[in-house]
Design an enzyme around this catalytic site. Structure first.
Site, short mmCIF file in Angstrom:
data_model
loop_
_atom_site.label_atom_id
_atom_site.label_comp_id
_atom_site.label_asym_id
_atom_site.label_seq_id
_atom_site.Cartn_x
_atom_site.Cartn_y
_atom_site.Cartn_z
N ASP A 1 0.86 -1.18 0.00
CA ASP A 1 0.00 0.00 0.00
C ASP A 1 0.90 1.23 0.00
OD1 ASP A 1 -2.41 1.58 0.47
OD2 ASP A 1 -3.23 -0.25 1.33
N ASP B 1 -3.13 4.68 -2.22
CA ASP B 1 -4.18 5.26 -1.40
C ASP B 1 -4.60 6.64 -1.92
OD1 ASP B 1 -5.51 4.80 1.30
OD2 ASP B 1 -4.68 6.80 1.62
N GLU C 1 -6.46 4.01 -5.77
CA GLU C 1 -7.76 4.24 -5.13
C GLU C 1 -8.20 5.64 -5.52
OE1 GLU C 1 -9.80 4.22 -0.71
OE2 GLU C 1 -7.97 5.30 -1.07
N HIS D 1 -11.17 -3.08 3.28
CA HIS D 1 -11.14 -2.68 4.68
C HIS D 1 -11.96 -1.43 4.97
CE1 HIS D 1 -8.30 -0.21 2.62
NE2 HIS D 1 -8.20 0.58 3.66
N ASP D 2 -12.48 -0.78 3.93
CA ASP D 2 -13.30 0.42 4.11
C ASP D 2 -14.78 0.16 3.87
OD1 ASP D 2 -11.04 1.99 4.60
OD2 ASP D 2 -10.81 2.50 2.47
C1 NOJ Z 1 -8.29 5.28 2.03
C2 NOJ Z 1 -7.99 4.08 2.87
O1 NOJ Z 1 -8.44 2.94 2.21
C3 NOJ Z 1 -8.64 4.32 4.20
O2 NOJ Z 1 -8.63 3.17 5.01
C4 NOJ Z 1 -7.93 5.45 4.86
O3 NOJ Z 1 -8.57 5.79 6.06
C5 NOJ Z 1 -7.91 6.70 3.96
N1 NOJ Z 1 -7.62 6.41 2.59
C6 NOJ Z 1 -6.86 7.66 4.43
O4 NOJ Z 1 -5.60 7.14 4.16
#
Ligand code: NOJ
Length: 560
Positions: free
Chosen positions: A100, A201, A257, A330-331
């Site tokens: 990541d 990210d 992302e 994970h989000d």
């Molecule tokens: C996206 C990540 O997937 C998330 O888990 C994180 O809180 C935010 N970006 C900030 O890095």
């Protein structure tokens, strides 16, 4: 138009959230040696690539997405030697490792930021985004993704710094060429170590509108900063530079992302010309069940909206760029609880239908740890049991301070769509703590682990795990699955989803019932022909007919 062929288009990626995967030293926190112990499990599942959520040194304000040192391993996760061993053993098993890359921001404990806030003259000052202003007036009205203002005042400096996420996650200043080259050099060192790629990210937020205007307020008091940060003015220039300086030199995979990304933008980020990244994660699909206060006010799932979104992205990128495919990470909450049915009666069946549905699209599929077991959302009664900064800050802002949601309303949102649903420990077996750790884990285990766990599923040919394994094998054996072109039928149907894929004279027909009732599907005249047989199904195999009956949550694929 035909897609050019390459390994990362034929791969299935497995995402590991190391904190919750497997705890080898029994301190309640997953670690790198824990991952190494499970490589055989992953090899058995058949995945090609592992994506590790951040494992770098971090104070863990946001579970490692706040990095204090990009070149040290987080103490709780192990050592660099553990990492080297993991990489080596994964490679020996033919599994690649993607790291990541979190470079929109660092931790406020990163040495660059520590220097940066020492004085305006410090050589690192300009590594971050500082603005003058009086202590009672932030430079603009932008809100942070984790509640409150996106600006924090530093009284020693008499300046504000920008943090699109938590206060402890100051945004890097990508306008500063030195910052960009620090990042490229750090990436190069990881590639020289032998890693196989980066998941980047919020990479489409790195270029901010330099006039920093106020943004529209959609509810609440803060403006939506995303308007001026997503796909900003210089983002493509920066990524092309990164590509030229680093990415183009290695045989690797990259996925960005990209909240707020559109099809048109995605064609630039993930274009076949290979000038930037290989693919992006889009969010439009994930927003379809968000209400007025986003995930805290969920609205019912709308299958038509999901189908329209698939159609838009499958058609939109066809022949010019590449899709990533995901339900979980994970989000996000657990897909079987979100758009399937996690009752005892339909959990396994709907988890398989959803898996089949996703994996039959064009793009690279991502499987998030536990998804392959049909792991479900968790329903902790007490807010105290939650750990996620996003949940805790939103609770404070929306329930305690602004009082726009009652506690009960907020908890409904938490149970339905919050991130901690995906972060409870991986369920390995039915022993204490689901076999994740011998100590109380950092976040409680989902109590359903006695029913849903890997040990119960690995050798069961009818398990969700075996179904995922088959889907992954089929993708490796049939080039039509990664590469076939896509056609959708009956977009207005609110209960079922049907599409076909075509490649080099072959055809697939995919049918899914998203409800707990039997549904009828009539095939379009043009689609029906003799000679189809079942490729995979989560129910009884039956011949293709002009009019089909699908049982509750049935998913079936025919191949010609
Ligand atoms: C996206 C990540 O997937 C998330 O888990 C994180 O809180 C935010 N970006 C900030 O890095």
């Amino acid at each position: 138009m035909k897609q050019n062929e390459t390994w990362w288009k034929e791969s299935v990626v497995y995402q590991i959230y190391p904190r919750s995967f497997n705890d080898s030293n029994n301190d309640g926190i997953g670690d790198l040696n824990g991952i190494r112990e499970k490589l055989d499990y992953l090899a058995d599942l058949g995945v090609d690539v592992i994506w590790l959520s951040p494992i770098y040194q971090s104070p863990n304000a946001d579970n490692g997405y706040d990095i204090a040192d990009y070149e040290q391993i987080m103490d709780e996760f192990g050592t660099m030697e553990d990492f080297d061993n993991l990489l080596k053993e994964a490679h020996e098993k033919g599994i690649r490792i993607v790291m990541d890359l979190v470079v929109n921001h660092t931790s406020d404990e990163h040495a660059w930021f520590v220097e940066s806030r020492k004085s305006r003259e410090n050589p690192y000052h300009d590594y971050y985004i500082w603005k003058d202003g009086s202590p009672d007036q932030a430079p603009n009205n932008w809100g942070s993704a984790f509640s409150g203002s996106a600006w924090k005042y530093d009284k020693d400096l008499g300046q504000w710094y920008l943090h699109l996420f938590a206060e402890k996650q100051p945004d890097l200043n990508w306008e500063n060429e030195k910052v960009r080259h620090e990042v490229y050099d750090m990436m190069t060192r990881w590639f020289e170590k032998g890693i196989d790629g980066f998941r980047m990210d919020v990479i489409n937020l790195i270029s901010k509108d330099q006039s920093y205007p106020d943004a529209k307020v959609h509810g609440g008091i803060y403006g939506n900063s995303m308007e001026y940060c997503c796909n900003g003015p210089r983002v493509h220039e920066f990524l092309q530079e990164m590509n030229k300086e680093v990415l183009s030199k290695y045989d690797i995979v990259t996925v960005g992302e990209a909240p707020g990304v559109t099809v048109e933008e995605a064609k630039k980020y993930a274009g076949n010309d290979g000038r930037e990244l290989n693919m992006v994660f889009q969010f439009e699909m994930m927003d379809i069940d968000h209400g007025p206060y986003g995930k805290w006010t969920p609205v019912p799932f709308d299958l038509k909206a999901m189908k329209a979104n698939f159609n838009k992205w499958q058609k939109g990128l066809e022949g010019t760029a590449w899709n990533s495919l995901y339900w979980d990470n994970h989000d996000q909450p657990r897909i079987v609880s979100r758009w399937g049915n996690d009752s005892d009666e339909y959990r396994d069946k709907s988890a398989k239908m959803l898996a089949l549905c996703l994996h039959m699209h064009q793009g690279t599929p991502y499987v998030y740890q536990g998804e392959e077991l049909g792991m479900t959302n968790v329903h902790f009664d007490s807010i105290e049991d939650y750990r996620d900064i996003e949940i805790l800050n939103a609770y404070k802002e929306l329930v305690l301070e602004a009082k726009v949601l009652s506690k009960a309303e907020f908890m409904k949102g938490v149970h339905t769509l919050s991130r901690d649903n995906a972060r409870t420990p991986m369920q390995w077996d039915d022993t204490e703590n689901a076999g994740f750790s011998k100590t109380d884990p950092w976040i409680k285990v989902n109590p359903d682990y006695t029913k849903i766990n890997a040990a119960r599923q690995i050798d069961d040919p009818d398990s969700v795990f075996s179904f995922y394994k088959k889907l992954i094998r089929l993708r490796h054996e049939n080039r039509i699955i990664p590469y076939g072109s896509y056609e959708q039928y009956d977009p207005e149907n609110e209960n079922t989803y049907m599409f076909s894929r075509s490649y080099e004279g072959k055809k697939l027909i995919v049918m899914c019932n998203f409800t707990d009732e039997e549904q009828r599907i009539d095939l379009p005249e043009t689609l029906y022909e003799d000679g189809y047989c079942v490729l995979i199904s989560n129910d009884m195999e039956k011949p293709l007919e002009k009019s089909m009956r699908l049982s509750p949550y049935e998913g079936i694929v025919y191949i010609l």
